[in-house]
Design a protein around this motif. Structure first.
Motif, PDB file in Angstrom:
ATOM      1  N   LEU A 102       1.875  38.605  19.464  1.00  0.00           N
ATOM      2  CA  LEU A 102       1.187  39.307  18.384  1.00  0.00           C
ATOM      3  C   LEU A 102      -0.328  39.128  18.432  1.00  0.00           C
ATOM      4  N   GLY A 103      -0.824  38.525  19.509  1.00  0.00           N
ATOM      5  CA  GLY A 103      -2.261  38.465  19.730  1.00  0.00           C
ATOM      6  C   GLY A 103      -2.970  37.235  19.219  1.00  0.00           C
TER       7      GLY A 103
ATOM      8  N   ILE B  75       1.738  26.448  14.021  1.00  0.00           N
ATOM      9  CA  ILE B  75       2.531  27.665  14.143  1.00  0.00           C
ATOM     10  C   ILE B  75       3.663  27.611  13.129  1.00  0.00           C
ATOM     11  N   GLY B  76       3.775  28.675  12.351  1.00  0.00           N
ATOM     12  CA  GLY B  76       4.824  28.743  11.338  1.00  0.00           C
ATOM     13  C   GLY B  76       6.184  29.019  11.960  1.00  0.00           C
ATOM     14  N   LYS B  77       7.205  28.729  11.201  1.00  0.00           N
ATOM     15  CA  LYS B  77       8.577  28.961  11.666  1.00  0.00           C
ATOM     16  C   LYS B  77       8.939  30.418  11.404  1.00  0.00           C
ATOM     17  N   ILE B  78       8.310  31.305  12.163  1.00  0.00           N
ATOM     18  CA  ILE B  78       8.466  32.742  11.948  1.00  0.00           C
ATOM     19  C   ILE B  78       9.899  33.208  12.194  1.00  0.00           C
TER      20      ILE B  78
ATOM     21  N   ALA C 162      12.506  31.465  11.456  1.00  0.00           N
ATOM     22  CA  ALA C 162      13.396  30.802  10.492  1.00  0.00           C
ATOM     23  C   ALA C 162      13.075  31.114   9.040  1.00  0.00           C
ATOM     24  N   GLU C 163      11.818  31.358   8.725  1.00  0.00           N
ATOM     25  CA  GLU C 163      11.403  31.493   7.330  1.00  0.00           C
ATOM     26  C   GLU C 163      10.847  32.886   7.061  1.00  0.00           C
ATOM     27  N   ILE C 164      11.479  33.593   6.143  1.00  0.00           N
ATOM     28  CA  ILE C 164      11.084  34.959   5.821  1.00  0.00           C
ATOM     29  C   ILE C 164       9.658  35.006   5.285  1.00  0.00           C
ATOM     30  N   ASP C 165       9.227  34.005   4.538  1.00  0.00           N
ATOM     31  CA  ASP C 165       7.863  33.977   4.008  1.00  0.00           C
ATOM     32  C   ASP C 165       6.828  33.995   5.127  1.00  0.00           C
TER      33      ASP C 165
ATOM     34  N   VAL D 105       2.813  37.028   8.397  1.00  0.00           N
ATOM     35  CA  VAL D 105       2.280  37.504   9.683  1.00  0.00           C
ATOM     36  C   VAL D 105       2.281  39.030   9.715  1.00  0.00           C
ATOM     37  N   LEU D 106       3.331  39.644   9.199  1.00  0.00           N
ATOM     38  CA  LEU D 106       3.390  41.110   9.132  1.00  0.00           C
ATOM     39  C   LEU D 106       2.233  41.663   8.309  1.00  0.00           C
ATOM     40  N   ARG D 107       1.982  41.071   7.159  1.00  0.00           N
ATOM     41  CA  ARG D 107       0.886  41.533   6.302  1.00  0.00           C
ATOM     42  C   ARG D 107      -0.476  41.295   6.939  1.00  0.00           C
TER      43      ARG D 107
END
Length: 137
Positions: free
Chosen positions: A35-36, A66-69, A71-74, A79-81
């Motif tokens: 994602l860059g 680095i977040g647990k992308i 595993a965790e919806i938040d 990251v999407l936002r």
């Protein structure tokens, strides 16, 4: 990395998100890289109790864990936002013999055993559909 190679990498990661049944810290790191984000992976020889699992990524002048992308919806939504603030997205639970999730991001769909994995798959496919072009964070 060429645009075609970037697109293939995004699609391969999306497929991995859809086929894995559980979160994975290496997958988290690969998603951030795809994602860059500028990423520094956790050094295996120098790892200590204070070293963030998976590694760190650069956001502006700061380095963050680095977040647990996967595993965790938040984390996935955050990251999407950050990467695609104007894109529409949705997430649905599919109840069958086994519960799964379906996500739609800017017209691209993704499926996963976890909501976060479905959202990551859809996000990765959406960027791949746009030729792999990722906005700078």
């Amino acid at each position: 990395m060429t645009s075609a190679e970037r697109r293939e990498k995004l699609l391969a990661l999306a497929q991995q998100c859809e086929t894995t049944g559980r979160p994975d810290r290496n997958l988290d790191t690969e998603i951030y890289e795809a994602l860059g984000f500028t990423v520094r992976r956790k050094p295996t020889l120098l790892a200590g109790p204070r070293t963030p699992p998976g590694g760190i990524y650069q956001q502006g002048a700061l380095w963050k864990a680095i977040g647990k992308i996967s595993a965790e919806i938040d984390v996935a939504v955050s990251v999407l936002r950050q990467k695609a603030p104007d894109w529409n997205w949705s997430l649905h639970s599919i109840v069958a013999e086994e519960q799964s999730f379906e996500a739609l991001v800017a017209g691209s769909s993704g499926h996963g055993a976890l909501a976060s994995l479905a959202l990551c798959a859809a996000l990765l496919k959406a960027f791949a559909a746009r030729g792999g072009k990722i906005t700078e964070s």
